[in-house]
Design a protein around this motif. Structure first.
Motif, PDB file in Angstrom:
ATOM      1  N   VAL A  52       0.857  -1.192   0.000  1.00 14.81           N
ATOM      2  CA  VAL A  52       0.000   0.000   0.000  1.00 14.81           C
ATOM      3  C   VAL A  52       0.891   1.240   0.000  1.00 14.81           C
ATOM      4  N   LEU A  53       0.551   2.191  -0.852  1.00 21.61           N
ATOM      5  CA  LEU A  53       1.223   3.496  -0.872  1.00 21.61           C
ATOM      6  C   LEU A  53       0.224   4.524  -0.362  1.00 21.61           C
ATOM      7  N   ALA A 122       8.734   5.223   5.135  1.00 18.35           N
ATOM      8  CA  ALA A 122       8.433   6.606   4.753  1.00 18.35           C
ATOM      9  C   ALA A 122       9.479   7.047   3.739  1.00 18.35           C
ATOM     10  N   VAL A 123       9.000   7.485   2.591  1.00 19.22           N
ATOM     11  CA  VAL A 123       9.867   8.011   1.537  1.00 19.22           C
ATOM     12  C   VAL A 123       9.445   9.456   1.333  1.00 19.22           C
ATOM     13  N   ALA A 124      10.411  10.388   1.444  1.00 22.40           N
ATOM     14  CA  ALA A 124      10.055  11.809   1.410  1.00 22.40           C
ATOM     15  C   ALA A 124      10.639  12.496   0.189  1.00 22.40           C
ATOM     16  N   SER A 125       9.908  13.500  -0.301  1.00 20.26           N
ATOM     17  CA  SER A 125      10.488  14.383  -1.312  1.00 20.26           C
ATOM     18  C   SER A 125      11.417  15.368  -0.588  1.00 20.26           C
ATOM     19  N   ASP A 126      12.381  15.922  -1.334  1.00 24.01           N
ATOM     20  CA  ASP A 126      13.386  16.762  -0.667  1.00 24.01           C
ATOM     21  C   ASP A 126      12.813  18.078  -0.142  1.00 24.01           C
ATOM     22  N   VAL A 179      12.466   9.018   8.379  1.00 21.06           N
ATOM     23  CA  VAL A 179      12.131   8.499   7.050  1.00 21.06           C
ATOM     24  C   VAL A 179      13.248   7.579   6.567  1.00 21.06           C
ATOM     25  N   ASN A 180      12.896   6.739   5.581  1.00 19.83           N
ATOM     26  CA  ASN A 180      13.869   5.774   5.051  1.00 19.83           C
ATOM     27  C   ASN A 180      14.670   6.310   3.878  1.00 19.83           C
ATOM     28  N   ARG A 181      14.045   7.151   3.040  1.00 22.01           N
ATOM     29  CA  ARG A 181      14.697   7.659   1.831  1.00 22.01           C
ATOM     30  C   ARG A 181      14.221   9.081   1.569  1.00 22.01           C
ATOM     31  N   VAL A 182      15.076   9.875   0.913  1.00 22.82           N
ATOM     32  CA  VAL A 182      14.687  11.214   0.454  1.00 22.82           C
ATOM     33  C   VAL A 182      15.072  11.331  -1.010  1.00 22.82           C
ATOM     34  N   MET A 183      14.211  11.948  -1.807  1.00 21.86           N
ATOM     35  CA  MET A 183      14.537  12.134  -3.231  1.00 21.86           C
ATOM     36  C   MET A 183      13.816  13.339  -3.799  1.00 21.86           C
ATOM     37  N   PRO A 184      14.258  13.812  -4.974  1.00 26.16           N
ATOM     38  CA  PRO A 184      13.569  14.948  -5.580  1.00 26.16           C
ATOM     39  C   PRO A 184      12.080  14.630  -5.778  1.00 26.16           C
ATOM     40  N   GLN A 185      11.236  15.653  -5.607  1.00 21.29           N
ATOM     41  CA  GLN A 185       9.784  15.414  -5.693  1.00 21.29           C
ATOM     42  C   GLN A 185       9.401  14.744  -7.021  1.00 21.29           C
ATOM     43  N   ALA A 186      10.069  15.169  -8.126  1.00 20.89           N
ATOM     44  CA  ALA A 186       9.716  14.625  -9.444  1.00 20.89           C
ATOM     45  C   ALA A 186      10.034  13.131  -9.546  1.00 20.89           C
ATOM     46  N   ALA A 187      10.915  12.634  -8.676  1.00 19.56           N
ATOM     47  CA  ALA A 187      11.320  11.225  -8.759  1.00 19.56           C
ATOM     48  C   ALA A 187      10.516  10.330  -7.813  1.00 19.56           C
ATOM     49  N   LEU A 188       9.669  10.953  -6.980  1.00 22.08           N
ATOM     50  CA  LEU A 188       9.002  10.208  -5.904  1.00 22.08           C
ATOM     51  C   LEU A 188       8.103   9.086  -6.444  1.00 22.08           C
ATOM     52  N   ASP A 190       8.120   7.501  -9.383  1.00 27.88           N
ATOM     53  CA  ASP A 190       8.846   6.392 -10.019  1.00 27.88           C
ATOM     54  C   ASP A 190       9.493   5.513  -8.959  1.00 27.88           C
ATOM     55  N   TYR A 191      10.071   6.160  -7.931  1.00 33.54           N
ATOM     56  CA  TYR A 191      10.694   5.371  -6.869  1.00 33.54           C
ATOM     57  C   TYR A 191       9.642   4.537  -6.138  1.00 33.54           C
TER      58      TYR A 191
END
Ligand code: CAA
Length: 257
Positions: A52-53, A122-126, A179-188, A190-191
């Motif tokens: 679930v996302l 938890a995966v967050a946008s930067d 959180v477990n990971r952080v990435m650019p919002q545009a990549a969220l 796809d990740y």
């Protein structure tokens, strides 16, 4: 109207839940809690479910907290009933037998942070911002933050955040283990698809047993929790997944669960 405040989509066993009140930064009111409960009825009954996302609509917020305009007029008894209903619903999300991933795409405050804490991942946008600002409103966290935050980041950092109400950025959230990971919002997105695919490819019974061992175990003394782990470990050998997983290893092929 309650169907609209939570969107639920499912494809190939991967469900995406979206809190959909972007004009109020997806603040949690009774309607959202009721709609989340209905979505959980459907997820709990779905035997194909693998992951679930959970995310928030719009580009600005995951969830900016419980709805302050709603809470403003509450009596103590009403506040207690609101918090109890929310806590019960949030616990159902936490205890789904599949991984639940919070995709934190912006403000993640108060009850929003508490909902993210009930997710396994938890995966967050930067550009995400986290905090438990309740004391600035003259209240304390009421959707589980005083208990799940110290279990996630330790009591000292939890008390730092809860007693100051300060907001932290995604980099600090990553550093303290919120959180477990952080990435650019545009990549969220796809990740999220990649992660959900990875989680969904593992043995679903094993993943469910792992979740149970962790969550039920944390509520017990260590010897009881280790005994629980042993029992769940042994149970894995009673199903099909262990045979397939180990056969696949020996035959040098991917396992198909
Ligand atoms: N409840 C109700 N409405 C909210 C809200 C909330 N928690 N957070 C934001 N909104 C609304 C705003 O009132 C505003 O509505 P209007 O356009 O009708 O005025 C809209 O969302 C957009 O917000 P802002 O104009 O404030 O946006 P901003 O970019 O200037 O600020 C923010 C963003 C910093 C997140 C700010 O909105 C904010 O501080 N929100 C409140 C955060 C908060 O205190 N959360 C904790 C709530 S208490 C709680 O959650 C208790 C619990 O544990 C159960």
């Amino acid at each position: 109207m309650s169907e609209n405040v939570i969107d639920l989509q499912e494809s190939n066993g991967i469900a995406r839940l979206t809190v959909n009140r972007p004009k109020a930064l997806n603040a949690l009111n009774d309607e959202v809690i009721t709609a989340l409960g209905k979505a959980l009825d459907s997820l709990e009954a779905n035997a194909r479910l693998r992951a679930v996302l959970l995310t928030g609509a719009g580009e600005k917020a995951f969830i900016a907290g419980a709805d302050i305009t709603r809470m403003r007029e509450q009596t103590p008894r009403e506040a207690q009933a609101f918090a109890r209903r929310a806590l019960e619903t949030i616990k159902r999300l936490e205890r789904l037998p599949v991984p639940v991933v919070a995709l934190v795409n912006g403000f993640c405050l108060g009850g929003g942070c508490e909902l993210a804490l009930a997710c396994d991942w938890a995966v967050a946008s930067d550009n995400a911002v986290f905090g438990q600002p309740e004391v600035q409103l003259g209240i304390i966290p009421g959707f589980g933050g005083t208990q799940r935050l110290p279990r996630r980041v330790g009591p000292a950092m939890a008390l730092d955040l809860i007693t100051t109400g300060r907001k932290i950025d995604a980099a600090e959230a990553l550093r303290i283990g919120l959180v477990n990971r952080v990435m650019p919002q545009a990549a969220l997105d796809d990740y999220a698809d990649e992660l959900a695919g990875q989680l969904a490819g593992n043995g679903p019974q094993a993943v469910g047993a792992a979740k149970r061992a962790v969550y039920d175990g944390m509520e017990q003394d260590v010897d009881s929790a280790l005994a629980l782990e042993t029992n769940l470990f042994a149970l894995c050998f009673a199903g099909d997944e262990q045979a397939e997983g180990m056969a696949a290893f020996v035959e040098k092929r991917p396992a198909i669960f």
